[in-house]
Design an enzyme around this catalytic site. Structure first.
Site, PDB file in Angstrom:
ATOM      1  N   ASP A  47       1.608  -3.900  12.058  1.00 32.37           N
ATOM      2  CA  ASP A  47       2.883  -4.623  11.990  1.00 32.37           C
ATOM      3  C   ASP A  47       3.689  -4.155  10.775  1.00 32.37           C
ATOM      4  O   ASP A  47       4.821  -4.591  10.550  1.00 32.37           O
ATOM      5  CB  ASP A  47       2.693  -6.147  12.012  1.00 32.37           C
ATOM      6  CG  ASP A  47       1.935  -6.673  10.809  1.00 32.37           C
ATOM      7  OD1 ASP A  47       1.470  -5.865   9.982  1.00 32.37           O
ATOM      8  OD2 ASP A  47       1.797  -7.917  10.698  1.00 32.37           O
ATOM      9  N   GLU A 185      -8.024  -5.780   2.141  1.00 30.04           N
ATOM     10  CA  GLU A 185      -6.800  -5.285   1.501  1.00 30.04           C
ATOM     11  C   GLU A 185      -6.594  -5.945   0.140  1.00 30.04           C
ATOM     12  O   GLU A 185      -6.741  -7.170  -0.012  1.00 30.04           O
ATOM     13  CB  GLU A 185      -5.576  -5.557   2.398  1.00 30.04           C
ATOM     14  CG  GLU A 185      -4.279  -5.097   1.729  1.00 30.04           C
ATOM     15  CD  GLU A 185      -3.077  -4.993   2.646  1.00 30.04           C
ATOM     16  OE1 GLU A 185      -3.203  -5.234   3.860  1.00 30.04           O
ATOM     17  OE2 GLU A 185      -1.993  -4.658   2.132  1.00 30.04           O
TER      18      GLU A 185
HETATM   19  O1  KIV Z   1       0.156  -3.306   9.385  1.00 31.04           O
HETATM   20  C1  KIV Z   1      -0.528  -2.505   8.751  1.00 31.04           C
HETATM   21  O2  KIV Z   1      -0.160  -1.350   8.541  1.00 31.04           O
HETATM   22  C2  KIV Z   1      -1.812  -2.966   8.235  1.00 31.04           C
HETATM   23  C3  KIV Z   1      -2.546  -2.040   7.318  1.00 31.04           C
HETATM   24  C4  KIV Z   1      -1.919  -2.040   5.992  1.00 31.04           C
HETATM   25  C5  KIV Z   1      -3.982  -2.366   7.258  1.00 31.04           C
HETATM   26  O3  KIV Z   1      -2.219  -4.045   8.518  1.00 31.04           O
END
Ligand code: KIV
Length: 267
Positions: A47, A185
């Site tokens: 997202d 994260e």
């Molecule tokens: O939306 C995204 O790119 C993510 C990554 C940062 C893990 O969730």
């Protein structure tokens, strides 16, 4: 010859063998093809589409239909990589039924092999409900961008003892709910290491230190396609914005000086 697909059991095997998993985000067919051919194991239609592609401030406005649309492009390009469709804010929060419907749409219309959702203990019932449909789920704990307003910004999580314990509990809850993997994260490297050692499922780090079972980056950070300098945890391998800018300036100059098209480029 067709490459053998990276599967959910194959990722578990990589963890057991102590081999690292390379994951990147992708949002469209041409880039997904390049990343897949370069040997990326997991392609996440994140997202982060909202901030990287749509020019939004946060990921919150991204719609499920938009992820489905981009997931279709990526899944058509991916011959080898496992494709993970990210569940955007609001697509799994309201009810278990909504979570199941959204996950089904990502698989059925977007061609995703699995889905990812943010949240630990509080989202364990969602993970369980989706896993029961035989749709593999990747969890996401620590700094969860969809919780930006609760966190008061994109802040590293798990620094104090309480917050550290909460991230640990979230990672365990995700595993117990049946997720096949979890993104960690924005947590201290030491916490990333401890969670990785304790969990049976592979951990994929982003700003979680070097000892996770795999790493994920946003493709735009790696390639230097963003407007801002990449965050501290990212490594920029290329300045693609500069490369593209140079090519486009050359083209514009050629047009203005009547150097394009040449005879061999004309009918
Ligand atoms: O939306 C995204 O790119 C993510 C990554 C940062 C893990 O969730």
């Amino acid at each position: 010859m067709r490459e053998v697909r990276v599967t959910v059991p194959a990722l578990a095997k990589l963890k057991r063998a102590g081999r690292k998993i390379a994951m990147l985000t992708a949002y469209d067919y041409p880039f997904a093809r390049i990343l897949d051919e370069a040997g990326i194991d997991v392609l996440l239609v994140g997202d982060s589409l909202g901030t990287c592609v749509q020019g939004r401030e946060t990921t919150l406005p991204v719609l499920l239909d938009e992820i489905v649309y981009h997931c279709g492009m990526v899944s058509r390009a991916a011959r080898r990589a496992l494709v993970v469709g990210d569940m955007p804010f609001g697509s799994y929060h309201r009810s278990l039924e909504a979570a199941r419907d959204s996950a089904c749409q990502l698989v059925k219309e977007g061609g995703a092999h699995s889905v990812k959702l943010e949240g630990g203990e509080r989202m364990a019932d969602r993970i369980e409900a989706i896993v029961r449909l035989d749709i593999p789920v990747m969890g996401h704990v620590g700094l969860t961008p969809q919780s930006v307003h609760r966190m008061g910004g994109y802040r590293v999580q798990g620094r104090g003892p309480c917050s550290r314990e909460q991230v640990f509990r979230d990672a365990r809850a995700v595993q117990e709910a049946g997720a096949f993997s979890v993104v960690l994260e924005g947590v201290p490297a030491e916490l990333g290491t401890e969670i990785t050692q304790e969990l049976r499922i592979p951990t994929i780090g982003i700003g979680a230190g070097p000892n996770c079972d795999g790493q994920v980056l946003v493709m735009h950070d790696l390639l230097g396609l963003g407007e801002d300098p990449p965050p501290r945890f990212a490594r920029q391998y290329l300045s693609l914005s500069e490369v593209v800018g140079r090519a486009v300036r050359m083209y514009a100059e050629d047009v203005r000086e009547s150097k394009f098209p040449a005879d061999h480029e004309s009918y």
